[in-house]
Design an enzyme around this catalytic site. Structure first.
Site, PDB file in Angstrom:
ATOM      1  N   ASP A   1     -10.745  -7.412  -2.895  1.00 20.20           N
ATOM      2  CA  ASP A   1     -12.006  -7.536  -2.151  1.00 20.20           C
ATOM      3  C   ASP A   1     -11.959  -8.542  -1.000  1.00 20.20           C
ATOM      4  OD1 ASP A   1     -12.970  -5.674  -3.885  1.00 20.20           O
ATOM      5  OD2 ASP A   1     -14.439  -6.965  -4.868  1.00 20.20           O
TER       6      ASP A   1
ATOM      7  N   CYS B   1       0.088  -1.733 -10.772  1.00 26.53           N
ATOM      8  CA  CYS B   1      -0.280  -0.385 -10.333  1.00 26.53           C
ATOM      9  C   CYS B   1      -0.922   0.402 -11.480  1.00 26.53           C
ATOM     10  CB  CYS B   1       0.937   0.366  -9.818  1.00 26.53           C
ATOM     11  SG  CYS B   1       0.564   2.060  -9.292  1.00 26.53           S
TER      12      CYS B   1
ATOM     13  N   ARG C   1      -6.605  -3.068   1.077  1.00 26.73           N
ATOM     14  CA  ARG C   1      -7.508  -2.114   1.731  1.00 26.73           C
ATOM     15  C   ARG C   1      -8.112  -2.701   3.003  1.00 26.73           C
ATOM     16  NH1 ARG C   1     -12.007  -0.854  -2.120  1.00 26.73           N
ATOM     17  NH2 ARG C   1     -11.521  -2.908  -2.978  1.00 26.73           N
TER      18      ARG C   1
ATOM     19  N   LYS D   1       3.368  -9.735  -9.512  1.00 27.21           N
ATOM     20  CA  LYS D   1       1.998  -9.317  -9.175  1.00 27.21           C
ATOM     21  C   LYS D   1       1.367  -8.677 -10.400  1.00 27.21           C
ATOM     22  CE  LYS D   1      -0.645  -6.935  -5.582  1.00 27.21           C
ATOM     23  NZ  LYS D   1      -1.528  -6.147  -6.444  1.00 27.21           N
TER      24      LYS D   1
ATOM     25  N   ASN E   1      -5.870 -11.604  -5.250  1.00 29.03           N
ATOM     26  CA  ASN E   1      -5.898 -10.267  -4.650  1.00 29.03           C
ATOM     27  C   ASN E   1      -7.163  -9.539  -5.090  1.00 29.03           C
ATOM     28  OD1 ASN E   1      -4.101  -7.182  -5.223  1.00 29.03           O
ATOM     29  ND2 ASN E   1      -5.143  -7.830  -3.387  1.00 29.03           N
TER      30      ASN E   1
ATOM     31  N   HIS F   1      -4.382  -9.838  -9.237  1.00 29.65           N
ATOM     32  CA  HIS F   1      -5.458  -8.914  -8.870  1.00 29.65           C
ATOM     33  C   HIS F   1      -6.534  -9.032  -9.943  1.00 29.65           C
ATOM     34  CE1 HIS F   1      -6.623  -4.718  -7.183  1.00 29.65           C
ATOM     35  NE2 HIS F   1      -7.681  -5.291  -7.732  1.00 29.65           N
TER      36      HIS F   1
ATOM     37  N   MET G   1       0.850  -1.189   0.000  1.00 26.01           N
ATOM     38  CA  MET G   1       0.000   0.000   0.000  1.00 26.01           C
ATOM     39  C   MET G   1       0.887   1.241   0.000  1.00 26.01           C
ATOM     40  SD  MET G   1      -2.760  -1.368   2.762  1.00 26.01           S
ATOM     41  CE  MET G   1      -1.569  -2.493   3.513  1.00 26.01           C
ATOM     42  N   VAL G   2       0.696   2.088  -0.953  1.00 22.98           N
ATOM     43  CA  VAL G   2       1.504   3.300  -1.085  1.00 22.98           C
ATOM     44  C   VAL G   2       1.512   4.061   0.238  1.00 22.98           C
ATOM     45  CG1 VAL G   2       1.762   5.501  -2.289  1.00 22.98           C
ATOM     46  CG2 VAL G   2       0.995   3.468  -3.548  1.00 22.98           C
TER      47      VAL G   2
ATOM     48  N   GLN H   1       8.248  -4.659  -2.860  1.00 25.34           N
ATOM     49  CA  GLN H   1       7.689  -4.485  -4.198  1.00 25.34           C
ATOM     50  C   GLN H   1       8.438  -3.382  -4.937  1.00 25.34           C
ATOM     51  OE1 GLN H   1       3.724  -2.711  -5.354  1.00 25.34           O
ATOM     52  NE2 GLN H   1       3.346  -4.827  -5.954  1.00 25.34           N
TER      53      GLN H   1
END
Length: 323
Positions: free
Chosen positions: A206, A104, A229, A145, A204, A173, A22-23, A75
């Site tokens: 939800d 990303c 998240r 990823k 990845n 994702h 996460m950034v 990452q």
């Protein structure tokens, strides 16, 4: 060899839990909080290879670690082999694995050929993997990823190419680079990819509760699930907590004041935790209005029983301890 720890997890554990990159927010104190709740693998935020290898200030600001920081995957955002190999050379002794970011969707990164732009460059991604493997072999563990393409057959071709190159793990994702996070993740696409991926596969998207984790694994038959998240708001979600336990606040405050983090990042973490508890919006607003760490600690102490690490039953409470 640090990579062996990671291999033991992905090859021997029946189901894997992963805290995603996460950034700004996957820094050392938060990573340790995730491990406090038994997360198997924790990612760093994406680090830009070109900045890291050229700028000492970037290295110190982007990556800090200690001997407890395992298993950790760093990452990397990269668009060429030269920068990638310099990055691997510098950081490999301090991490368990390298994660190549092909997902990303941020426009500026895509414009520079980083992140999701690599989904159109399977041969470049394969070259990154092959070059690192040629030099380091099993001493480097690589997770690639990715996102999915609109045409899933293109994604199938992509994963075949990167597997042939030697990637150790693939994290998928289940959204395209233009799909908004408000749109449900495409589990059907992940399920379709499953038979084509022979290395450990992580899903990845939800995952906000333990039930989500179980549902994703059952439907897609993957080897594990990554949450980003969801775990940002609730680092204990894989332990079955549907709301963030108060212990997460105490543990994080102890770590962030011990290790150090920019105040705004610490504030955001605590705000996210409180929003996922039975805490009033007024209290959360007061916390968000704090201007520095001293103000935030004073506010927490005035409204809650915030135990320190030297106190009995530190980081054990489930519900908020109101005064």
């Amino acid at each position: 060899m640090r990579s062996s720890r990671l291999r033991n997890i992905v090859n021997k554990k029946s189901l894997i839990t992963v805290a995603g990159p996460m950034v700004r927010y996957s820094k050392l104190p938060f990573r340790e909080v995730c491990r406090f709740y038994d997360v198997d693998i924790v990612y760093t935020p994406m680090i830009l290879a070109r900045e890291f290898v050229r700028n000492e200030v970037a290295r110190y600001s982007d990556f800090t670690t200690n001997d407890k920081d395992t298993c950790v995957i760093v990452q990397v955002g990269v668009n060429n082999v030269e920068d990638f190999m310099k990055f691997v050379d510098m950081i490999l002794p301090y991490v368990d694995g390298i994660g190549i970011n092909c997902g990303c969707p941020i426009r500026d990164q895509v414009r520079e050929g980083i992140g999701a732009a690599l989904m159109s460059e399977p041969n470049l991604v394969a070259n990154l993997i092959k070059t690192a493997k040629l030099k380091y072999g099993d001493k480097v563990f690589i997770d690639t990823k990715i996102r999915i393409h609109k045409d899933i057959n293109e994604t199938i071709d992509f994963v075949k190419i990167i597997q042939e190159a030697g990637t150790d793990m693939i994290t998928v994702h289940g959204r395209t680079k233009t799909t908004r996070s408000s749109v449900p993740v495409n589990l059907e696409a992940i399920k379709t990819l499953r038979p084509h991926i022979k290395v450990p596969m992580i899903a990845n998207g939800d995952c906000f509760t333990l039930d989500d984790y179980k549902r994703i694994v059952e439907y897609t038959k993957v080897d594990g699930v990554m949450s980003a998240r969801g775990i940002l708001a609730n680092p204990a979600l894989f332990k079955g907590f549907n709301k963030t336990p108060w212990s997460a606040v105490e543990k994080f405050m102890d770590l962030t004041t011990s290790y150090g983090l920019p105040f705004k990042i610490s504030q955001h973490h605590v705000s996210q935790f409180l929003e996922n508890m039975d805490v009033s919006k007024r209290t959360i607003k007061q916390l968000n209005d704090c201007k520095n760490m001293i103000e935030m600690i004073d506010l927490l102490d005035s409204q809650f029983i915030l135990k320190r690490s030297n106190e009995i039953q530190f980081a054990t409470a489930i519900d908020p301890q109101f005064r």
